[in-house]
Design a protein around this motif. Structure first.
Motif, mmCIF file in Angstrom:
data_model
loop_
_atom_site.group_PDB
_atom_site.id
_atom_site.type_symbol
_atom_site.label_atom_id
_atom_site.label_comp_id
_atom_site.label_asym_id
_atom_site.label_seq_id
_atom_site.Cartn_x
_atom_site.Cartn_y
_atom_site.Cartn_z
ATOM 1 N N PHE A 22 0.820 -1.215 0.000
ATOM 2 C CA PHE A 22 0.000 0.000 0.000
ATOM 3 C C PHE A 22 0.850 1.259 0.000
ATOM 4 N N CYS B 18 -13.255 -3.688 2.481
ATOM 5 C CA CYS B 18 -13.082 -3.400 1.055
ATOM 6 C C CYS B 18 -12.938 -1.897 0.819
ATOM 7 N N GLY C 209 -2.879 4.374 -1.968
ATOM 8 C CA GLY C 209 -1.981 3.259 -2.209
ATOM 9 C C GLY C 209 -1.139 3.496 -3.443
ATOM 10 N N THR D 122 -10.564 -2.493 -5.355
ATOM 11 C CA THR D 122 -9.115 -2.624 -5.503
ATOM 12 C C THR D 122 -8.532 -3.483 -4.388
ATOM 13 N N TYR D 123 -8.944 -3.212 -3.164
ATOM 14 C CA TYR D 123 -8.414 -3.963 -2.021
ATOM 15 C C TYR D 123 -9.551 -4.660 -1.270
ATOM 16 N N GLY E 171 -7.370 2.325 -0.600
ATOM 17 C CA GLY E 171 -6.319 1.715 0.206
ATOM 18 C C GLY E 171 -6.188 2.393 1.554
ATOM 19 N N SER F 111 -4.353 1.746 -6.673
ATOM 20 C CA SER F 111 -5.248 2.509 -5.801
ATOM 21 C C SER F 111 -5.984 3.561 -6.623
ATOM 22 N N ASP G 230 -6.369 0.067 4.783
ATOM 23 C CA ASP G 230 -5.134 -0.681 5.008
ATOM 24 C C ASP G 230 -3.997 0.219 5.472
ATOM 25 N N LEU H 6 -5.949 -8.099 -4.352
ATOM 26 C CA LEU H 6 -5.601 -6.764 -4.828
ATOM 27 C C LEU H 6 -5.875 -6.724 -6.327
ATOM 28 N N SER I 132 -9.380 -6.792 1.884
ATOM 29 C CA SER I 132 -8.395 -7.235 2.864
ATOM 30 C C SER I 132 -9.019 -8.112 3.929
ATOM 31 N N LEU J 105 -4.991 -10.503 1.164
ATOM 32 C CA LEU J 105 -5.945 -9.677 0.431
ATOM 33 C C LEU J 105 -5.984 -10.031 -1.042
#
Lengths: 237, 182, 452
Positions: B118, C214, B173, C264-265, C218, B158, C221, B154, C267, B152
């Motif tokens: 990130f 989610c 990110g 995108t993420y 980002g 980002s 995270d 990905l 986690s 995760l």
């Protein structure tokens, strides 16, 4: 087959031509149509306002007028939906049909003698479309179909087009049209504008209430475009 | 009475309703070309995709994509005790990819630390072509029994569209994501 | 406080902005249509998600217990809060233990629902929202107007001005790319310095005791992995039974929300990292009350994708703030009366019952039916304004009596034909922007009588 015509209260009072066309169309198709004279309202205006508890008199009156029929046919999806979902009598709930639904599913109409040489914008009213399933909806991943279009395909000369956002609500919404006047009108204006972009002569649909709302907006802006219920097209010589 | 027992009490007071779990979902489409679908998804989510025969070729391509930036591998970050804030390009290994959405499973078994993917400015992930599954259902099949402490999916760099719905890459990110398919 | 109709009227006054708002959200709905139609199993997935949630809600106690046990075994500290107040106090007590003065927070509708920011600010803790949209509205001292796109009510000019004021960006710069970069730089400092990070939870898995968060940016995270303490706040309805169920929900969530294939993420937090403290606060705040109501129980299936917002023709033309609740739109209108019936009596009526919401919902919540049920419930509680109850009683009386109905209809048409000014005036909300229908000479029934 005992068939009764259900004429919703505001159609009776403000749009008699819609009821007349329904009656004549069914008769042309060889149906003997009964019109109970003491019918009033389906009860939806109260129920959708949160007063379903006050519709007992209305429900009883409807039952008295229509209990003796195999099919109760009406020209407005919304009222029919209300009866199908909320009328206390199972007999009534099972016998009510929106007129296009009746023509396609029960009578299985394959030809009409109608002629309507005009370009029309087809308005899909929400309750008919999404809940009576008169046509497919864009929300779902499903094969397209439309009972209204199926019937219009039997009419000579008519050209029908869909507006952008084919199944967006017009904003009538029962008492919503006055309690949420600003949003209701804005929705109606947007709907009317997208129909007008198609250079049509008429906005046509299966629910008189939506048409009344759009008619009010069309007239206020001085448009020459008129509204018509689909039965008026199907019955047009 | 503690809030915990109050909450459980309220739930237990409800009438018992028997509703079964519907079972595992099986995806309809058995795709023929998972690698092709994966590449297609990568382009939709805004990732750069590089096909490389070997590490050498990958390195050449990476120096074209990131000409003026220093690249570090996961191993170098750990052994040199690098400050991740200063890392321009981080190269890491992904466990497998998902064709339907371009996602790659990363877990802290393979990361220098959790924040690494990130906080770096640009991220490079190596994935083997033989390690692409069709959908998320297969992905979780694959993860069955593999309970990472942190992991995760990905998918792409980002991004945000919080200003007038205009897509901007590089919110918090990584500003770019390059996938090396080996 | 303005009710929905009044606030909407104000929103619509700016016709151009209303058009923009409507079209922008419709575009999001269209993207959702497009990706959902690429999956032949879309409708089956919705059915699956709905069934899993039905099953989970029917066995919620068991799954919560399983989750708690597993999470504790994983080294996560689990807290239970019966209401918003207790949730806020728990969060605050964790923060004070660690001497935190500032914390970073990613998007969590639960903390909005509990008014956590307000609570912590009063206690002297600086809360920094790190989602770009949330940071924008936080600067402006507003609340999010959309649960996925918090600043969708604002134009880039508005954001440019706000950033000029708070971040010193050049006056007049309204370039989204530039402004996003400014926010990135500004927030990075907070990420690196924060002791405590708060995140929401999208899904909590009973089987493994892990939770999934989610985001696209980002930010969750960045906060969680840098801070010494991670606090995850969730409503108890976020539970799902198994890890494999995540496949179903993650396939539906982003596609429904923004038309993306996946966020995108996504986690999966199972254990704290070495040296980190991880907390989960499980909150009831009215959820067990809703769980007990047959008609409204399945509103708890919601995964907060906001597809119902984007499709709602009323929401698109009235803006999120007109719903005066942290969760706006159709789903907000069926959640809000559970918190406070009389304060939210207007919301179930802010709908034409067109039913589009129920058909885009990825977990098949019957939103439009619940709106209808809430209308009945609220009116039974006597929350109708007097005029409305009287007119409803009047209507019910007329429609129960055919003779009176005919008479009233006849009189009505007579008035409209010969004295239209009685209805065509500003006291009639229909007439304000619409013409009344022409009053025909005779009703259908009277035509029919003469025809025979």
């Amino acid at each position: 087959m005992r068939v009764a015509l259900f004429v919703p209260c505001y159609v009776d009072q403000f749009y008699p031509q819609v009821a007349i066309a329904s009656l004549e169309l069914l008769e042309k198709l060889g149906i003997e149509v009964h019109v109970p004279s003491n019918q009033t309202c389906c009860g939806q205006p109260m129920a959708n306002s949160g007063f379903a508890s006050s519709t007992e008199g209305c429900d009883t009156n409807f039952f008295k007028n229509f209990e003796g029929f195999d099919y109760i046919v009406g020209p407005t999806g919304s009222c029919i939906l209300h009866l199908k979902e909320h009328h206390p009598s199972e007999k009534i709930r099972k016998s009510v049909f929106e007129i296009c639904e009746f023509l396609v599913d029960v009578l299985k109409v394959k030809s009409l003698s109608a002629n309507f040489p005009h370009k029309i914008g087809l308005h899909q009213s929400c309750h008919g479309q999404r809940f009576l399933r008169l046509s497919s909806m864009t929300e779902l991943n499903e094969a397209p179909f439309s009972k209204l279009a199926q019937l219009l395909d039997l009419v000579k000369g008519v050209e029908y087009v869909y507006p952008e956002r084919a199944d967006e609500c017009c904003g009538f919404g029962g008492t919503f049209c006055v309690t949420e006047e600003a949003v209701s009108v804005r929705m109606g204006q947007d709907r009317v504008e997208s129909h007008l972009k198609n250079e049509i002569e008429f906005i046509v649909g299966g629910d008189t209430s939506c048409l009344m709302h759009m008619e009010g907006i069309l007239k206020r802006k001085g448009s020459k475009v008129q509204v018509k219920h689909i039965v008026e097209i199907l019955n047009h010589a | 009475m503690s809030s915990r027992s109050e909450i459980f009490g309220a739930i237990q007071a409800l009438e018992k309703r028997e509703i079964d779990h519907p079972g595992d979902f099986k995806s309809y489409k058995a795709t023929q070309d998972v690698v092709g679908d994966f590449k297609n998804s990568l382009s939709i989510v805004g990732a750069i995709c590089v096909d490389a025969e070997n590490k050498q070729e990958a390195a050449t391509r990476l120096s074209e994509i990131y000409p003026d930036l220093l690249r570090y591998t996961s191993h170098e970050v750990v052994s040199n005790g690098l400050d991740l804030e200063a890392v321009d390009v981080l190269e890491i290994d992904g466990m497998f990819g998902v064709a339907e959405n371009g996602a790659i499973w990363l877990s802290d078994q393979f990361l220098p630390n959790r924040v690494a993917p990130f906080i770096c400015q640009h991220l490079v992930i190596y994935v083997a072509k033989s390690e692409i599954v069709a959908t998320l259902h297969e992905a979780y099949e694959r993860l069955d029994g593999n309970y990472a402490d942190f992991g995760l999916f990905l998918s792409g760099p980002s991004k945000t569209a919080d200003i007038e719905q205009s897509l901007v890459i590089g919110a918090h990110g990584a500003r770019s994501l390059t996938i090396i398919l080996v | 406080m303005l009710n929905h109709a009044e606030a909407s009227e104000k929103f619509i006054e700016d016709a151009e902005r209303t058009t923009w708002h409507d079209e922008t959200l419709w575009f999001v709905r269209s993207k959702r249509d497009k990706v959902s139609k690429l999956l032949p199993e879309w409708e089956a997935l919705r059915e699956q998600a709905s069934s899993i949630k039905d099953h989970t809600l029917a066995n919620l106690g068991q799954y919560l217990e399983e989750f708690e046990t597993k999470a504790q075994k994983n080294g996560i500290i689990v807290h239970w809060a019966k209401d918003a107040q207790e949730h806020n106090e728990i969060v605050h007590s964790i923060i004070s233990k660690h001497g935190g003065k500032a914390l970073v927070k990613s998007k969590s509708m639960l903390t909005e629902e509990c008014h956590l920011n307000e609570f912590l600010t009063k206690k002297g803790v600086e809360v920094v929202d790190t989602d770009l949209g949330e940071r924008i509205v936080q600067f402006r001292n507003e609340v999010p107007s959309h649960i996925v796109l918090p600043a969708i009510h604002l134009k880039k000019e508005d954001v440019g001005e706000t950033f000029h004021e708070f971040l010193g960006t050049p006056k007049g710069n309204k370039d989204p790319q530039f402004l996003t970069e400014a926010a990135r730089q500004h927030l990075r400092g907070y990420f690196l310095g924060a002791n405590v990070a708060i995140t929401g939870v999208n899904f909590a898995v009973a089987e493994t005791g892990e939770f999934v968060v989610c985001t696209n940016e980002g930010n969750a995270d960045m906060g969680a992995h840098l801070a010494k303490v991670h606090i995850a706040c969730m409503g108890i309805e976020k539970m799902i039974p198994k890890r494999k169920d995540l496949g179903v929900f993650l396939r539906l969530l982003a596609r429904s929300a923004t038309g993306q294939l996946i966020t995108t993420y996504s986690s999966h937090f199972a254990k704290p990292r070495e040296g980190q403290e991880m907390h989960i606060v499980l909150v009831d705040n009215g959820r067990t009350r809703q769980l007990a109501r047959d008609e409204f129980r399945n509103s708890l299936k919601c995964i907060r994708c906001a597809a119902c917002f984007n499709t709602c023709p009323v929401y698109r033309r009235s803006g999120g703030h007109s719903y005066h609740q942290p969760v706006a739109g159709p789903i907000g209108s069926i959640l809000a009366p559970n918190f406070d019936k009389s304060a939210n009596v207007d919301l179930p009526f802010a709908s034409t019952l067109c039913g589009s919401c129920s058909n885009v919902c990825p977990v098949k919540i019957n939103i439009h039916e619940q709106l209808w049920f809430w209308r009945q419930d609220l009116m039974k509680e006597g929350l109708a304004p007097l005029g409305k109850s009287l007119s409803m009683k009047g209507m019910a009386f007329v429609f129960s009596n055919p003779t009176i109905f005919r008479m009233a209809g006849y009189m009505g048409r007579l008035v409209m034909r010969f004295a239209p000014f009685i209805v065509n005036n500003s006291f009639n909300p229909w007439f304000k922007q619409r013409e009344m229908p022409d009053a025909p000479k005779e009703s259908f029934q009277s035509w029919y009588k003469n025809r025979k």
